[in-house]
Design an enzyme around this catalytic site. Structure first.
Site, PDB file in Angstrom:
ATOM      1  N   HIS A  85       0.857  -1.197   0.000  1.00 23.05           N
ATOM      2  CA  HIS A  85       0.000   0.000   0.000  1.00 23.05           C
ATOM      3  C   HIS A  85       0.886   1.237   0.000  1.00 23.05           C
ATOM      4  O   HIS A  85       1.920   1.273   0.647  1.00 23.05           O
ATOM      5  CB  HIS A  85      -0.877  -0.005   1.260  1.00 23.05           C
ATOM      6  CG  HIS A  85      -1.842   1.137   1.297  1.00 23.05           C
ATOM      7  ND1 HIS A  85      -3.064   1.092   0.675  1.00 23.05           N
ATOM      8  CD2 HIS A  85      -1.750   2.364   1.860  1.00 23.05           C
ATOM      9  CE1 HIS A  85      -3.692   2.241   0.859  1.00 23.05           C
ATOM     10  NE2 HIS A  85      -2.918   3.034   1.577  1.00 23.05           N
ATOM     11  N   ASP A 127     -14.718   2.768   7.447  1.00 25.81           N
ATOM     12  CA  ASP A 127     -13.722   3.701   6.907  1.00 25.81           C
ATOM     13  C   ASP A 127     -14.349   4.618   5.858  1.00 25.81           C
ATOM     14  O   ASP A 127     -14.027   5.798   5.793  1.00 25.81           O
ATOM     15  CB  ASP A 127     -12.533   2.938   6.310  1.00 25.81           C
ATOM     16  CG  ASP A 127     -11.481   3.913   5.791  1.00 25.81           C
ATOM     17  OD1 ASP A 127     -10.947   4.684   6.600  1.00 25.81           O
ATOM     18  OD2 ASP A 127     -11.242   3.940   4.570  1.00 25.81           O
ATOM     19  N   ARG A 168     -14.139  12.833   7.879  1.00 26.40           N
ATOM     20  CA  ARG A 168     -12.837  13.469   8.171  1.00 26.40           C
ATOM     21  C   ARG A 168     -12.501  14.501   7.100  1.00 26.40           C
ATOM     22  O   ARG A 168     -11.973  15.574   7.396  1.00 26.40           O
ATOM     23  CB  ARG A 168     -11.729  12.389   8.213  1.00 26.40           C
ATOM     24  CG  ARG A 168     -11.761  11.561   9.487  1.00 26.40           C
ATOM     25  CD  ARG A 168     -10.890  10.320   9.337  1.00 26.40           C
ATOM     26  NE  ARG A 168      -9.508  10.630   9.081  1.00 26.40           N
ATOM     27  CZ  ARG A 168      -8.652   9.830   8.421  1.00 26.40           C
ATOM     28  NH1 ARG A 168      -9.063   8.662   7.956  1.00 26.40           N
ATOM     29  NH2 ARG A 168      -7.415  10.185   8.230  1.00 26.40           N
ATOM     30  N   SER A 186      -7.141   3.798   9.298  1.00 23.17           N
ATOM     31  CA  SER A 186      -7.856   3.773   8.021  1.00 23.17           C
ATOM     32  C   SER A 186      -7.132   2.852   7.027  1.00 23.17           C
ATOM     33  O   SER A 186      -7.743   1.984   6.394  1.00 23.17           O
ATOM     34  CB  SER A 186      -7.947   5.216   7.493  1.00 23.17           C
ATOM     35  OG  SER A 186      -8.245   5.243   6.137  1.00 23.17           O
ATOM     36  N   LYS A 199      -8.157  -1.468   6.009  1.00 21.92           N
ATOM     37  CA  LYS A 199      -8.447  -1.931   4.641  1.00 21.92           C
ATOM     38  C   LYS A 199      -7.499  -3.068   4.235  1.00 21.92           C
ATOM     39  O   LYS A 199      -7.905  -4.025   3.579  1.00 21.92           O
ATOM     40  CB  LYS A 199      -8.341  -0.757   3.662  1.00 21.92           C
ATOM     41  CG  LYS A 199      -9.569   0.146   3.739  1.00 21.92           C
ATOM     42  CD  LYS A 199      -9.457   1.371   2.879  1.00 21.92           C
ATOM     43  CE  LYS A 199      -8.490   2.358   3.439  1.00 21.92           C
ATOM     44  NZ  LYS A 199      -8.599   3.732   3.067  1.00 21.92           N
TER      45      LYS A 199
HETATM   46  N1  URA Z   1      -5.117   6.812   2.892  1.00 22.59           N
HETATM   47  C1  URA Z   1      -6.143   6.177   3.499  1.00 22.59           C
HETATM   48  O1  URA Z   1      -6.609   5.144   3.035  1.00 22.59           O
HETATM   49  N2  URA Z   1      -6.636   6.704   4.647  1.00 22.59           N
HETATM   50  C2  URA Z   1      -6.143   7.840   5.202  1.00 22.59           C
HETATM   51  O2  URA Z   1      -6.633   8.248   6.244  1.00 22.59           O
HETATM   52  C3  URA Z   1      -5.075   8.495   4.551  1.00 22.59           C
HETATM   53  C4  URA Z   1      -4.564   7.946   3.387  1.00 22.59           C
END
Ligand code: URA
Length: 408
Positions: free
Chosen positions: A80, A159, A166, A181, A185
């Protein structure tokens, strides 16, 4: 919820059950946005400790479906990136790692804001589909070794709701909220081990190495508490990665890199991240051997072959790359130097925002993308430039204006 908001406002630690109540009831709609907004702001001011961040992550993972990759043999390693400009690494390291014999099952997101998304880049290939059913996804990982699809709507719904809130309440940049977050995932996508590319600099969420290290340590901690391995690599985002920013432009640069003709910075980031993936998967015991293998897979064409196989499996038209007939934007402007000198900075954030204005990214989540739009850098930081000759400056602009009129 009022009690919990007050508790956090006064700097107290929330328990696992309190965090779980808050996440699940917010996801189901029983806690309204205005209360969660107050909580998010309280978290920004008072923070979450490592334990609270882990509880939050765990609760978010279980707010929706958790993908089961156990039918795919071996250790499944996911990668990621925290997001940057010109970041096309997934397009390169996916086929590289798969060509090395380690399966890559990747669920990706779309771009929002100044950073591009892998799905938008892949969809700029004619015919390419990112909407795979779970069965198609697992079948392709088993047969091709690589599949990239869109995250299902039910993957970490907490999320999706929290991130949207947010975004509009000025609470995106808290490190615990970012870590939970991202990690929720990755964990819900079924990964056994994770490589995180933490971008640092002008074009990234993390503006300083200190903040990037803080985020890295927090994610390593969450992963360890959940019994997963995680390697964080901190990479620069003061200028775009590579030379191309925009969907088709980035696919073109990814193909060049898979053929061994890519820019040094992009090639180095891909080889480093891919080497960590191979070591985490247990394919090699050290990074040096993994790097050598990856360089060989580029040189002998196997990485590019794997890319073509992957594109074909997801319905993409591979003649697009075989003939190298990449479509180009019908409208182009050249920016030429008006004096001699050196390039001091190539502001990644400004380039990212400019490419969004051109249509390469989304200004809102419903905006449509122009796959051909983007920016090609000719020079990067430290390069010298010569003042364009007067006639060149004008002939380029006249050429552009004529081309534009012609297209209209
Ligand atoms: N990428 C994400 O998936 N979440 C965040 O809060 C910031 C970057």
């Amino acid at each position: 919820m009022v009690e919990l908001i007050l508790k956090k406002k006064h700097g107290y630690v929330l328990s696992e059950s309190e965090i779980d109540f808050m996440v699940q009831d917010f996801t189901s709609g029983r806690i309204p946005d205005y209360q969660m907004s107050a909580m998010l702001m309280a978290i920004c001011f008072k923070g979450l400790n490592d334990e609270e961040t882990t509880f939050l992550t765990h609760s978010m993972v279980h707010s929706g479906e958790v993908v089961d990759l156990s039918s795919i043999p071996g250790i499944k390693v996911d990668k990621h990136s925290t997001g940057g400009v010109g970041d096309k690494t997934t397009l390169i390291l996916g086929p590289l790692v798969a060509a090395a014999g380690v399966p890559v099952a990747k669920m990706s997101g779309r771009g929002l804001g100044h950073t591009g998304g892998t799905l938008d880049k892949l969809e700029s290939i004619p015919g390419f589909s990112v909407d795979l059913s779970t069965d198609q996804f697992l079948h392709q990982v088993k047969t091709v070794g690589l599949a990239v699809c869109a995250q299902s709507a039910n993957l970490v719904p907490a999320d999706k709701k929290l991130y949207a809130l947010r975004d509009v309440t000025g609470t995106v940049d808290n490190i615990s909220l970012i870590a939970s977050s991202i990690m929720s995932k990755k964990l819900a996508s079924g990964a056994d081990a994770i490589v995180i590319d933490i971008k640092v600099g002008d074009g990234a969420f993390m503006k300083t190495v200190k903040d990037a290290e803080h985020l890295a340590n927090m994610m390593i901690n969450i992963a360890a508490k959940m019994g997963k391995k995680l390697v964080a690599v901190i990479t620069g985002m003061d200028q775009p990665l590579g030379y191309e920013v925009g969907n088709v432009l980035e696919v073109k640069e990814a193909v060049k890199t898979l053929r061994g003709e890519g820019p040094d910075d992009l090639t180095e980031v891909c080889i480093t991240l891919a080497a960590h993936m191979l070591v985490l998967a247990g394919k090699y015991s050290n990074l040096d051997t993994a790097r050598q293998e990856l360089i060989l897979l580029i040189k002998n064409g196997k990485a590019f072959e794997k890319f073509l196989e992957f594109v074909k499996a997801q319905g993409g038209d591979t003649s697009f790359f075989e003939k190298e007939n990449f479509p180009e934007s019908p409208v182009k402007f050249d920016f030429v130097a008006t004096k001699d000198g050196y390039i001091a900075r190539v502001l990644a954030l400004e380039i990212g925002n400019a490419s969004v204005c051109l249509g390469a990214g989304r200004e809102t989540k419903d905006s449509s993308i122009d796959p051909l739009a983007g920016i090609t850098l000719v020079k990067k930081q430290g390069d010298s430039v010569k003042k364009a000759m007067f006639w060149l400056l004008y002939s380029l602009q006249i050429k552009n204006i004529l081309k534009r009129l012609w297209n209209i």
